[in-house]
Design a protein around this motif. Structure first.
Motif, mmCIF file in Angstrom:
data_model
loop_
_atom_site.group_PDB
_atom_site.id
_atom_site.type_symbol
_atom_site.label_atom_id
_atom_site.label_comp_id
_atom_site.label_asym_id
_atom_site.label_seq_id
_atom_site.Cartn_x
_atom_site.Cartn_y
_atom_site.Cartn_z
ATOM 1 N N MET A 18 34.177 81.597 -12.483
ATOM 2 C CA MET A 18 34.508 82.688 -11.579
ATOM 3 C C MET A 18 35.949 82.592 -11.081
ATOM 4 O O MET A 18 36.658 83.604 -10.994
ATOM 5 C CB MET A 18 33.520 82.720 -10.413
ATOM 6 N N ILE A 19 36.409 81.379 -10.767
ATOM 7 C CA ILE A 19 37.788 81.228 -10.299
ATOM 8 C C ILE A 19 38.772 81.558 -11.419
ATOM 9 O O ILE A 19 39.803 82.207 -11.192
ATOM 10 C CB ILE A 19 38.011 79.808 -9.744
ATOM 11 N N GLU A 20 38.451 81.140 -12.648
ATOM 12 C CA GLU A 20 39.328 81.485 -13.770
ATOM 13 C C GLU A 20 39.353 82.998 -13.978
ATOM 14 O O GLU A 20 40.409 83.590 -14.243
ATOM 15 C CB GLU A 20 38.867 80.780 -15.045
ATOM 16 N N ALA A 21 38.196 83.654 -13.847
ATOM 17 C CA ALA A 21 38.145 85.110 -13.993
ATOM 18 C C ALA A 21 38.928 85.813 -12.891
ATOM 19 O O ALA A 21 39.470 86.902 -13.092
ATOM 20 C CB ALA A 21 36.690 85.589 -13.989
ATOM 21 N N LEU A 22 38.990 85.177 -11.727
ATOM 22 C CA LEU A 22 39.721 85.755 -10.594
ATOM 23 C C LEU A 22 41.235 85.726 -10.824
ATOM 24 O O LEU A 22 41.969 86.496 -10.207
ATOM 25 C CB LEU A 22 39.363 84.984 -9.323
ATOM 26 N N ASP A 23 41.674 84.835 -11.707
ATOM 27 C CA ASP A 23 43.099 84.729 -12.051
ATOM 28 C C ASP A 23 43.942 84.494 -10.798
ATOM 29 O O ASP A 23 44.876 85.223 -10.491
ATOM 30 C CB ASP A 23 43.566 85.995 -12.781
ATOM 31 N N VAL A 24 43.573 83.431 -10.074
ATOM 32 C CA VAL A 24 44.255 83.110 -8.823
ATOM 33 C C VAL A 24 45.635 82.530 -9.111
ATOM 34 O O VAL A 24 45.779 81.622 -9.936
ATOM 35 C CB VAL A 24 43.427 82.103 -7.996
ATOM 36 N N ARG A 25 46.640 83.045 -8.431
ATOM 37 C CA ARG A 25 48.010 82.555 -8.562
ATOM 38 C C ARG A 25 48.508 82.048 -7.212
ATOM 39 O O ARG A 25 48.044 82.515 -6.159
ATOM 40 C CB ARG A 25 48.933 83.678 -9.044
ATOM 41 N N THR A 76 43.747 74.925 -3.008
ATOM 42 C CA THR A 76 44.463 73.894 -3.749
ATOM 43 C C THR A 76 45.257 74.492 -4.900
ATOM 44 O O THR A 76 46.280 73.938 -5.324
ATOM 45 C CB THR A 76 43.466 72.828 -4.260
ATOM 46 N N LEU A 77 44.814 75.647 -5.401
ATOM 47 C CA LEU A 77 45.564 76.371 -6.427
ATOM 48 C C LEU A 77 46.766 77.117 -5.845
ATOM 49 O O LEU A 77 47.549 77.713 -6.598
ATOM 50 C CB LEU A 77 44.652 77.366 -7.146
ATOM 51 N N GLY A 78 46.898 77.118 -4.516
ATOM 52 C CA GLY A 78 48.039 77.764 -3.880
ATOM 53 C C GLY A 78 47.742 79.097 -3.243
ATOM 54 O O GLY A 78 48.656 79.787 -2.788
ATOM 55 N N ALA A 79 46.451 79.484 -3.184
ATOM 56 C CA ALA A 79 46.090 80.759 -2.577
ATOM 57 C C ALA A 79 45.973 80.636 -1.062
ATOM 58 O O ALA A 79 45.716 79.550 -0.528
ATOM 59 C CB ALA A 79 44.762 81.263 -3.145
ATOM 60 N N GLU A 80 46.153 81.758 -0.370
ATOM 61 C CA GLU A 80 45.863 81.862 1.059
ATOM 62 C C GLU A 80 44.485 82.517 1.167
ATOM 63 O O GLU A 80 44.329 83.692 0.830
ATOM 64 C CB GLU A 80 46.916 82.718 1.756
ATOM 65 N N VAL A 81 43.507 81.754 1.612
ATOM 66 C CA VAL A 81 42.113 82.176 1.524
ATOM 67 C C VAL A 81 41.553 82.519 2.897
ATOM 68 O O VAL A 81 41.709 81.756 3.853
ATOM 69 C CB VAL A 81 41.248 81.072 0.876
ATOM 70 N N THR A 82 40.885 83.664 2.978
ATOM 71 C CA THR A 82 40.035 83.995 4.117
ATOM 72 C C THR A 82 38.609 84.030 3.597
ATOM 73 O O THR A 82 38.307 84.778 2.657
ATOM 74 C CB THR A 82 40.395 85.355 4.725
ATOM 75 N N THR A 83 37.742 83.202 4.155
ATOM 76 C CA THR A 83 36.359 83.166 3.705
ATOM 77 C C THR A 83 35.456 83.556 4.870
ATOM 78 O O THR A 83 35.644 83.082 5.993
ATOM 79 C CB THR A 83 35.980 81.788 3.125
#
Length: 359
Positions: free
Chosen positions: A87-94, A115-122
């Motif tokens: 799912m994370i690969e499909a999201l193509d997080v940059r 950790t991939l460098g995203a700014e996450v709101t969960t």
């Protein structure tokens, strides 16, 4: 601990899951055990505590860790790592992407994306779950994640995002999520189909989706679980009185992924497709239920058909026709399907299905 973690990436890759170097590094760096400090339940319901010898080996296995139960029903968990990876690969997080996650769970998935460098709101609708995720992220020293106690349907606090990922099974896409997307954004969500939750990549204008992989998730509550005109029947907990009405048609049973391919096609072509349990067998099976929801036909992986009820003959014929159709089209894989979504009540629900040729 090092022994437990040494083969973690190999287990995630075991079924052919491709990990980018960045995501592999994230899985290697984020300590999963920090996100289950009070232990977890295994698939068989057994409680595993941090002091138990199997705790770390299970944490660093490719398995779901159930962290909250409502009676016998799991209502929060840390998902199977290989599914997280897909799912994370499909999201193509940059790096620098703003990501909204619907369903905080333990916080582990958000930690990987940060950790991939995203700014996450969960966000999580369960306040205690959100609180525990926030505490776990702090213990792990993960920056770049904001945890909110909020309704996933609305998406919580105002903001715009490059990516939205949903980690709970939903009946369709909230229109609020589309309003939050930046141009070029996309949504990855497990959307109900024939009693399961295949993962879709959803793009706006028009709202269309491609299927990523089969999956099963805990089901959301509220508007995200709304029934709609193309809803399939709820899964049947157990079908009794089944008798073989068509013999096995393949000398070798379909392997698990091919069986899921057939299952998805059946759900696209027939709105009574779902899954059912058979007494004495552990796995669930593709089923076509009659209007009572307690009888119908079951397609086994070897092509045999079992049926029960007053419409057994008719449902056997329908199941046979669906299997023949899938086979005659060259056994199309689940990834070959494209889905059109349209507003149906409070959600954008699957409306049309079309097969495309894979590159």
């Amino acid at each position: 601990m090092e022994d437990a973690r040494r083969h973690y990436l190999d287990q995630i890759r075991y079924d052919g899951v491709a990990l980018s170097p960045a995501l592999a590094a994230a899985f290697a760096a984020v300590p999963r055990e920090v996100f289950v400090p009070d232990g977890f339940h295994r698939r068989d319901g057994r409680l595993v505590l941090p002091a138990d010898p199997e705790f770390l080996p299970t944490v660093y296995s490719n398995d779901v860790l159930v962290t909250k139960m409502n009676g016998d029903v799991p209502i929060s968990s840390s998902s199977q790592p290989s599914l997280m990876a897909v799912m994370i690969e499909a999201l193509d997080v940059r790096p620098g992407h703003r990501v909204l996650e619907i369903g905080a769970g333990t916080g582990y998935n958000a930690a990987l994306m940060a950790t991939l460098g995203a700014e996450v709101t969960t966000v999580d609708v369960q306040e205690d779950v959100a609180d525990r995720a926030r505490a776990a992220l702090a213990r792990a020293g993960i920056d770049g994640v904001r945890v909110e106690h909020a309704d996933g349907y609305t998406g919580g606090v105002d903001g715009r995002y490059d990516r939205i990922i949903v980690t709970v099974g939903v009946a369709g896409v909230s229109p609020h999520w589309l309003d939050r997307l930046e141009p070029g954004g996309l949504i990855v969500a497990p959307v109900e189909h024939a009693g399961t939750h295949p993962v879709l990549v959803v793009r706006p204008d028009p709202v269309t989706a491609s299927v990523v992989c089969p999956a099963g998730f805990m089901t959301a509550a509220g508007p995200l679980a709304s029934r709609h005109q193309h809803s399939h029947p709820p899964p049947a907990p157990a079908l009794g009185g089944l008798a073989e009405t068509a013999p096995a048609r393949w000398g070798t049973a379909l392997e698990a992924y091919a069986y899921r391919d057939l299952w998805y096609a059946a759900g696209a072509w027939h709105n009574r497709a779902t899954h059912a349990s058979i007494p004495g067998r552990e796995q669930s099976f593709l089923a076509l239920l009659d209007d009572s929801g307690a009888a119908g036909a079951v397609v086994l992986p070897d092509g045999a058909i079992l049926a029960s009820g007053g419409s057994a003959e008719r449902y056997t014929a329908v199941a046979t026709a669906l299997v023949d159709r899938w086979w005659s089209l060259g056994r199309p894989p689940i990834r070959a399907w494209r889905v059109g979504l349209a507003l149906d009540g409070p959600i954008l629900a699957p409306r049309t299905w079309a097969l495309t040729k894979l590159r």
